[in-house]
Design a protein around this motif. Structure first.
Motif, mmCIF file in Angstrom:
data_model
loop_
_atom_site.group_PDB
_atom_site.id
_atom_site.type_symbol
_atom_site.label_atom_id
_atom_site.label_comp_id
_atom_site.label_asym_id
_atom_site.label_seq_id
_atom_site.Cartn_x
_atom_site.Cartn_y
_atom_site.Cartn_z
ATOM 1 N N GLU A 80 5.495 -6.088 9.527
ATOM 2 C CA GLU A 80 5.092 -4.949 10.540
ATOM 3 C C GLU A 80 5.912 -3.706 10.260
ATOM 4 O O GLU A 80 5.577 -2.480 10.749
ATOM 5 C CB GLU A 80 5.261 -5.290 12.038
ATOM 6 N N GLN A 81 7.272 -3.856 9.509
ATOM 7 C CA GLN A 81 7.780 -2.620 8.913
ATOM 8 C C GLN A 81 7.081 -1.856 8.083
ATOM 9 O O GLN A 81 6.458 -2.463 7.183
ATOM 10 C CB GLN A 81 9.320 -3.322 8.732
ATOM 11 N N ILE A 82 7.310 -0.497 8.436
ATOM 12 C CA ILE A 82 6.710 0.426 7.285
ATOM 13 C C ILE A 82 8.006 1.079 6.634
ATOM 14 O O ILE A 82 8.783 1.382 7.331
ATOM 15 C CB ILE A 82 5.897 1.537 8.071
ATOM 16 N N TYR A 83 8.121 1.204 5.660
ATOM 17 C CA TYR A 83 9.253 1.964 4.982
ATOM 18 C C TYR A 83 9.029 3.209 4.118
ATOM 19 O O TYR A 83 7.844 3.454 3.611
ATOM 20 C CB TYR A 83 9.701 1.021 3.656
ATOM 21 N N GLY A 84 9.935 4.175 4.547
ATOM 22 C CA GLY A 84 9.729 5.556 4.003
ATOM 23 C C GLY A 84 10.930 5.795 2.971
ATOM 24 O O GLY A 84 11.846 5.463 3.204
ATOM 25 N N ILE A 85 10.562 6.662 1.984
ATOM 26 C CA ILE A 85 11.425 6.945 1.158
ATOM 27 C C ILE A 85 11.154 8.657 0.908
ATOM 28 O O ILE A 85 9.970 8.891 0.781
ATOM 29 C CB ILE A 85 11.327 6.256 -0.091
ATOM 30 N N LEU A 135 5.421 2.798 2.252
ATOM 31 C CA LEU A 135 5.194 1.493 1.778
ATOM 32 C C LEU A 135 4.963 0.633 2.705
ATOM 33 O O LEU A 135 5.784 0.432 3.690
ATOM 34 C CB LEU A 135 6.300 1.196 0.823
ATOM 35 N N LYS A 136 3.559 0.228 2.764
ATOM 36 C CA LYS A 136 3.401 -0.818 3.830
ATOM 37 C C LYS A 136 3.059 -2.201 3.262
ATOM 38 O O LYS A 136 1.911 -2.161 2.427
ATOM 39 C CB LYS A 136 2.201 -0.261 4.459
ATOM 40 N N ASP A 140 0.969 -1.196 -0.044
ATOM 41 C CA ASP A 140 -0.033 0.187 0.131
ATOM 42 C C ASP A 140 0.937 1.264 -0.156
ATOM 43 O O ASP A 140 1.870 1.446 0.883
ATOM 44 C CB ASP A 140 -1.038 -0.079 1.190
ATOM 45 N N GLN A 141 0.787 1.940 -0.854
ATOM 46 C CA GLN A 141 1.411 3.309 -1.095
ATOM 47 C C GLN A 141 0.756 4.293 -0.161
ATOM 48 O O GLN A 141 -0.591 4.710 -0.303
ATOM 49 C CB GLN A 141 1.652 4.047 -2.400
#
Length: 905
Positions: free
Chosen positions: A328-333, A322-323, A310-311
């Motif tokens: 459980e990690q959320i990634y941010g860019i 990005l989920k 999911d964006q």
């Protein structure tokens, strides 16, 4: 240095260059599941070309630098040939959960260039198939249990017996457990086979936290269609309660859930013993213990990987979250400036697919085979002035949604702050100290260090765990025992902590029921030599106490002393072919090839196995002497050394050729002579035939003959180093893989042996030739080669190879890094003291041979030196170049202190 734990996973951060596919930054999204998040920074030319840094073939990118803890690492990607346009891409630590991505585009042309940067984000589960054969993502099952129930996994047995001999050898290849198989649909992704033969057995221990009234066992397993299996079960607890039952299991396409009701059960500890009495081979997943009335609430769900995230919106238009479903990690860019377009690519692999579509500038979704998913942040165009440069910065981070948003908001929006982070972390990269004579080799050595450090992958499966693993190259995303030993030897020259990690991956706890050591590939005990290098630099008794019992266990198996080991023939000579086709790593070595082609592997002993057993027995004997109180161990080693030395001299030495030979045996395991080629020549004229020199057990005449071969350009010596096969042999092939080529690992063994035996000038020739060969090839190609073709002198094989080529770093530091001491295999360092600036030294050591062994010492290059013993006896020395001296140690077995003093200049 972080403490050592009994774990196969190196002590590394969650962020690093762990991708198996493309160079970039990776994060361990879920270590229990073996999930990896990748972010690949891909440069390109706007609307023309995309330059994917594929780790699997030459494509224009090269590792350039790395810190031992991945606080910084970098690579260069050539965008236009001859370095006319390139991108220097680096990854710098901001915090434990965030990394700075920096891409500096350099334009060496006289034209304005429109370039692009593609940030490709993706999630990758464990692929149980080699990449050559496609994608087979392991789909483990999740078990759902009602309250009060428990699950016991098949892997967690306390006892196993498998009747099939090869399953009981105490050396399970590939890092698995005995009986284990990775399979879809199993809890934890693996099961345990039982029923190879009648009376195969497993025992499990579990604890009921509360009493049950109608206790039911639900045994989950799988059996082939039209197969059946009969299992005998016995359940008992610590109070003497027992229940026996025999069950029949009929196979089918689906998993079976076989119930076993045994009634009322008090809380406490229970043992379940399972014996296969007859029928087919059954794959057990485990069993649930549950109340009968709740048994229908036990169910299993096989993972269906959804790799599409999911964006979520970030704090501004230059960021995204990005989920993914499975972590459980959320990634941010977040990226600084420049127009960016978010796109999706539904294909695996990227390579040909993305290159074909690289010109489709306005498309947002590229649909291919849907085997993978990439979220692309397409930054374009990046205008770079003629003869100029331009840098693009980005951030990638992980955590909860709140933590990620905080990190994105905290990311500095100005380039100067980003550059400060970059410059600070760049200083943590390995920089090999050297005196001025070594300056010409620095570039080739730095690229090798970077390659060693960036040849690391995740996940590799080992015994129910997913680990990071240093590999010879990204093609080999699995364990490799002898290669890893040499990786560790190379690392010992620039990061002892990483070298210790690599060694710790391959040794097992004393008494381990599965393997005496982790084995894959050539069974050659390089880990023992690696430990000696670690000892010589640390003199750590803590490390010695930790590793000695593990290396002793390794030795016992290798030497044929352990139950289940088939290494030792009745004659006493060692034969490794039950474990791998390769005895010394040399795939197409003529004698070895013939042994397999003629089906002689069950009765033929190469020289290399017995020779290295002798050498590591000597090494372990030195360890035991240092530790003290290990007389029984010392007696065992001494007895083995004596027995094997006599056997090699009596059965293997060939006076005619001046080489030791493969020893053929009859059906009773007794020697009948050496293996000969159809021409009548000894089939072992090559590196295997001189291995007793490494063992240090040759006579004066044998040594003279072997040194003659090593120095003859018609025999083993070539312009690029030592040939694998004697060039005068009837079976020499200039176009082989090892045959006709020079490789580094056995040259390292020979170099150390030459120092051991007092041939210092020849040892120097071996080391300098290796360094020059390496230098010329790296400077020509920026590649780190596997091997070198004698006919042309060119490097060949894998392009980003570390593995067996890693000794080049050890040669460099041994010759050029101040504070380095290098001796032969029989030298045991006891204490080392250098004066400030390396202007003098006091080295206490034990010398365990009668030779005139040599010791290399690198000191301050501005001074001249003299050496003597602590008793005042002057020692001969020679200068290899300013700062590096070669000292002749006292003759005979000796212990004392070498004093090195400056005489000025």
């Amino acid at each position: 240095m972080k403490p050592i734990v009994n774990c196969y996973d190196p002590r590394l951060p969650d962020w690093g260059p762990y991708s198996k596919n493309y160079a970039g930054i990776s994060h361990i999204a879920d270590q229990e599941k073996g999930l990896r998040f990748d972010l690949t920074a891909v440069p390109g030319i706007y609307r023309r070309k995309i330059c994917l840094p594929n780790a699997m073939y030459e494509c224009g990118y090269h590792p350039t630098a790395s810190a031992p803890d991945y606080s910084y690492y970098s690579h260069r990607h050539v965008i236009l040939e001859n370095n006319l346009i390139y991108g220097d891409i680096s990854f710098s630590k901001i915090s434990e959960s965030a990394r700075l991505i920096r891409c500096e585009f350099v334009n060496c042309t006289d034209l304005l260039q429109s370039l692009t940067l593609h940030l490709m984000a993706s999630l990758h589960p464990y692929n149980r198939s080699n990449k050559l054969y496609g994608y087979d993502l392991l789909r483990p099952a999740e078990v759902k249990l009602p309250d009060g129930a428990l699950w016991v996994d098949a892997q967690d047995y306390t006892y196993i017996h498998i009747g099939e001999e090869r399953m009981n050898q105490g050396l399970v290849s590939g890092g698995g457990k005995r009986g284990e198989a990775l399979e879809h649909g199993f809890v934890r992704g693996s099961g345990v086979f039982i029923g190879y033969q009648a009376d195969d057995a497993l025992t499990y221990r579990f604890t009921l936290p509360a009493a049950m009234k109608e206790t039911t066992l639900l045994i989950r397993c799988r059996l082939g269609i039209d197969s059946r299996s009969c299992l005998q079960l016995c359940i008992r607890n610590e109070c003497g309660l027992q229940h026996h039952q025999t069950i029949e299991v009929n196979g089918g396409e689906e998993f079976l859930l076989v119930p076993l009701l045994w009634g009322e059960s008090p809380e406490g500890v229970y043992d379940l013993h399972i014996v296969a009495k007859e029928g087919g081979r059954l794959l057990l997943d485990g069993f649930a213990v549950v109340e009968l009335q709740a048994a229908d609430q036990v169910y299993f769900k096989e993972t269906e990987w959804n790799l599409v995230p999911d964006q979520l919106p970030g704090p501004d238009e230059h960021s995204v979250l990005l989920k993914y479903e499975h972590t459980e990690q959320i990634y941010g860019i977040k990226w600084l400036g420049g127009k960016a377009h978010l796109r999706e690519i539904l294909n695996e692999p990227l390579d040909e697919f993305i290159r074909i579509h690289s010109r489709r500038n306005s498309t947002s979704t590229f649909v291919g085979n849907r085997l993978g998913h990439y979220t692309e942040i397409y930054i374009h165009p990046v205008q770079v002035e003629p003869q100029g440069s331009r840098t693009v910065y980005a951030l990638v981070c992980s955590g909860t949604q709140e933590e990620v948003l905080q990190q994105l908001n905290a990311f500095p929006g100005d380039r100067e702050a980003c550059e400060r982070i970059y410059l600070t972390q760049r200083d943590t990269a390995v920089c090999l100290p050297h005196n001025s004579a070594g300056s010409e080799y620095v570039q080739s050595q730095q690229l090798m260090v970077a390659t060693i450090m960036q040849n690391v992958v995740y996940p590799v499966y080992v015994r129910g765990n997913y680990i990071r693993h240093f590999t010879p190259g990204h093609f080999w995303d699995s364990l490799y025992t002898w290669d890893s030993g040499f990786i560790g030897i190379g690392m010992s020259s620039f990061s002892l902590e990483r070298s210790i990690d690599v060694l710790n991956t391959y040794v097992t706890d004393p008494g381990d029921r599965h393997s005496a050591f982790l084995h894959h590939g050539t069974i050659l005990p390089v880990q023992h030599y690696q430990f000696q290098e670690i000892w010589n630099r640390t003199l750590s008794r803590e490390l010695l106490a930790f590793f000695y019992p593990r290396l002793r266990q390794y030795y016992h198996y290798y030497a044929g002393h352990s139950i289940g080991s088939t290494m030792r023939l009745p004659s006493g000579l060692l034969r490794p072919f039950d474990y791998f086709y390769n005895s010394g790593g040399w795939d197409d070595y003529p004698a070895q090839e013939h042994t397999h082609e003629a089906r002689l592997a069950d009765r033929t002993a190469p020289v290399v196995s017995t020779s290295h057993a002798i050498r590591i027995a000597k090494l372990l004997r030195m360890c035991a002497i240092e530790l003290g109180g290990l007389d029984e161990d010392i007696d065992l080693y001494t007895g083995d050394i004596t027995e094997w030395t006599a056997l090699l001299h009596q059965q293997s030495w060939d006076e005619e050729s001046g080489y030791f030979g493969y020893v053929h045996h009859n059906e009773n395991g007794q020697p009948t002579g050496i293996l000969r080629h159809s021409s009548g020549q000894n089939f072992n004229m090559g590196l295997d035939g001189i291995q007793p020199l490494v063992a240090g057990v040759v006579t004066e005449e044998q040594e003279r003959r072997i040194i003659g071969h090593l120095t003859s350009s018609e025999r083993l010596w070539s312009s690029v180093g030592i040939s694998t096969v004697d060039q005068s042999a009837a079976y020499y092939n200039p176009n082989g893989y090892w045959n006709g080529c020079v490789w580094m690992p056995h040259q390292w063994f020979i170099w150390k042996s030459l120092l051991n035996s007092g041939y210092s000038e020849l040892a120097e020739q071996v080391a300098r030739t290796a360094l020059n060969t390496w230098k010329s090839n790296v400077e020509l190609t920026n590649n780190t080669a596997e091997h070198f073709i004698i006919e042309t002198g060119t490097g060949a094989g894998w392009h980003h190879f570390s593995g067996l080529s890693s000794p080049v770093v050890h040669w460099f530091t041994s010759l050029y890094t101040p504070g380095t001491i290098t001796g032969g295999f029989d030298i045991w360092n006891k204490a080392i003291q250098f004066a400030e600036g390396y202007r003098s030294a006091a080295i206490t050591l034990q010398k365990h041979n009668a030779n005139r062994s040599r010791l290399l010492v690198v000191l301050n290059e501005d001074l001249d030196y003299e050496a003597c013993t602590d008793e005042g006896v002057s020692l001969e020395l020679r200068s290899l170049h300013p700062g590096t001296i070669d000292i002749a140690l006292p003759a005979g077995v000796w212990q004392g202190t070498i004093l090195i003093r400056s005489t000025g200049r």
